[in-house]
Design an enzyme around this catalytic site. Structure first.
Site, short mmCIF file in Angstrom:
data_model
loop_
_atom_site.label_atom_id
_atom_site.label_comp_id
_atom_site.label_asym_id
_atom_site.label_seq_id
_atom_site.Cartn_x
_atom_site.Cartn_y
_atom_site.Cartn_z
N TYR A 1 0.72 -1.24 0.00
CA TYR A 1 0.00 0.00 0.03
C TYR A 1 1.06 1.31 0.05
O TYR A 1 0.64 2.19 -0.91
CB TYR A 1 -0.98 -0.13 1.29
CG TYR A 1 -1.92 1.13 1.47
CD1 TYR A 1 -3.16 1.23 0.60
CD2 TYR A 1 -1.70 2.09 2.41
CE1 TYR A 1 -4.11 2.34 0.84
CE2 TYR A 1 -2.49 3.29 2.53
CZ TYR A 1 -3.44 3.09 1.79
OH TYR A 1 -4.41 4.13 1.92
N LYS B 1 0.98 4.09 -3.05
CA LYS B 1 0.47 5.57 -2.48
C LYS B 1 1.85 6.68 -2.76
O LYS B 1 1.57 7.69 -3.25
CB LYS B 1 0.04 5.44 -1.38
CG LYS B 1 -1.09 4.94 -0.82
CD LYS B 1 -2.25 5.36 -1.97
CE LYS B 1 -3.61 5.04 -1.25
NZ LYS B 1 -4.60 5.66 -2.33
#
Length: 299
Positions: A170, A174
């Site tokens: 993640y 991001k």
């Protein structure tokens, strides 16, 4: 005053949480909205058209215009379909809000290839794919002499900026979105397009169970705070702001100031001469920023 009157927006992952808040706020300020959502679980499993349909119904009940889109935002064809739907069914495209995302948290030594691939695909590839097709549309307009006043708002994360343990997939996706946004801002300015990113702190199903929040913290983490910033960034008023990453919640909107140069060591071609110099600049440079404001982290 309605900030986005007559404008048309695509919002990915708009059936729940932050995406829903963005779609409703944009519609309340006059935008017509393509409400994109697969309706999957937070992990990305399954599909359900009803969340997107419910948001469209809510917008229409308030007198706005919206259409459901169930395309996979991370697929090349799905991203192209969203742009087509905005232009053909709502008449134009002015705003893209890339919000779709899933979670597959795991410590690095236990993470599977599928957990890595699925998270980076939904977050990073969808942001690229939708932006790419929208940018091609806006470039075509610019080449015909119709200068757009267009906006792309991408969704990064504090985990990506400040590196949360247990979220290698993640955080990598991001962080990639933050850098992608700055590059895209530089490339697309010639076509009348601004690109910014937000790092939201909001309570949604993706943050449930992370910790207990008190009443004030829950109020300050309401998605509407973030949606307010997104709506302003989507408006003509934000024309001078591009290439920025904003942290957003009820406590304030903060500019995240990217990587900065630290101390510098004299270079050498001989590795045996480097050690003391690198240790010195390591000690003299600032520590990495942490997720909490003012926090510093040791590597």
């Amino acid at each position: 005053m309605k900030l986005c009157e007559g404008r048309v927006a695509i919002v990915t992952g708009a059936g729940r949480g932050l995406g829903r808040a963005h779609a409703l706020k944009l519609a309340s300020h006059g935008a017509a909205v393509v409400v994109n959502d697969l309706g999957s679980e937070a992990s990305g499993v399954g599909s359900d058209p009803s969340p997107a349909a419910a948001v469209v119904a809510e917008i229409e009940a308030a007198g706005g215009r919206a259409v459901v889109d169930g395309s996979d935002a991370a697929s090349w064809e799905g991203a192209a379909e969203m742009v087509r739907k905005a232009v053909e069914e709502l008449g134009r495209l002015d705003i893209v809000v890339n919000n779709a995302g899933i979670l597959r948290d795991r410590m690095l030594v236990n993470m599977t290839e599928e957990e890595w691939d699925s998270v980076t695909r939904v977050h990073l590839k969808s942001t690229f794919a939708v932006t790419r097709h929208a940018a091609d549309h806006w470039r075509s307009l610019a080449k015909r002499g119709e200068v757009p006043d267009a906006r792309v708002i991408n969704t990064t994360s504090h985990s990506g900026l400040y590196c949360n343990v247990g979220q290698a997939n993640y955080a990598a996706a991001k962080a990639g979105i933050a850098s992608f946004s700055i590059v895209a801002a530089r490339e697309l300015q010639r076509y009348g397009v601004t690109v910014n990113a937000i790092a939201p702190r909001a309570t949604t199903r993706m943050t449930q169970g992370l910790r207990e929040w008190n009443e004030e913290q829950l109020r300050m983490r309401d998605p509407d705070w973030v949606a307010a910033l997104v709506t302003w960034l989507a408006s003509p008023e934000s024309k001078e702001v591009s290439g920025r990453v904003f942290e957003a919640w009820g406590y304030g909107f903060t500019v995240a100031e990217s990587w900065q140069h630290g101390a510098t060591a004299e270079a050498s071609l001989d590795p045996t001469e480097i050690g003391a110099r690198i240790l010195d600049v390591h000690r003299r440079s600032r520590k990495n920023a942490g997720i909490d404001l003012g926090e510093e982290l040791d590597p």
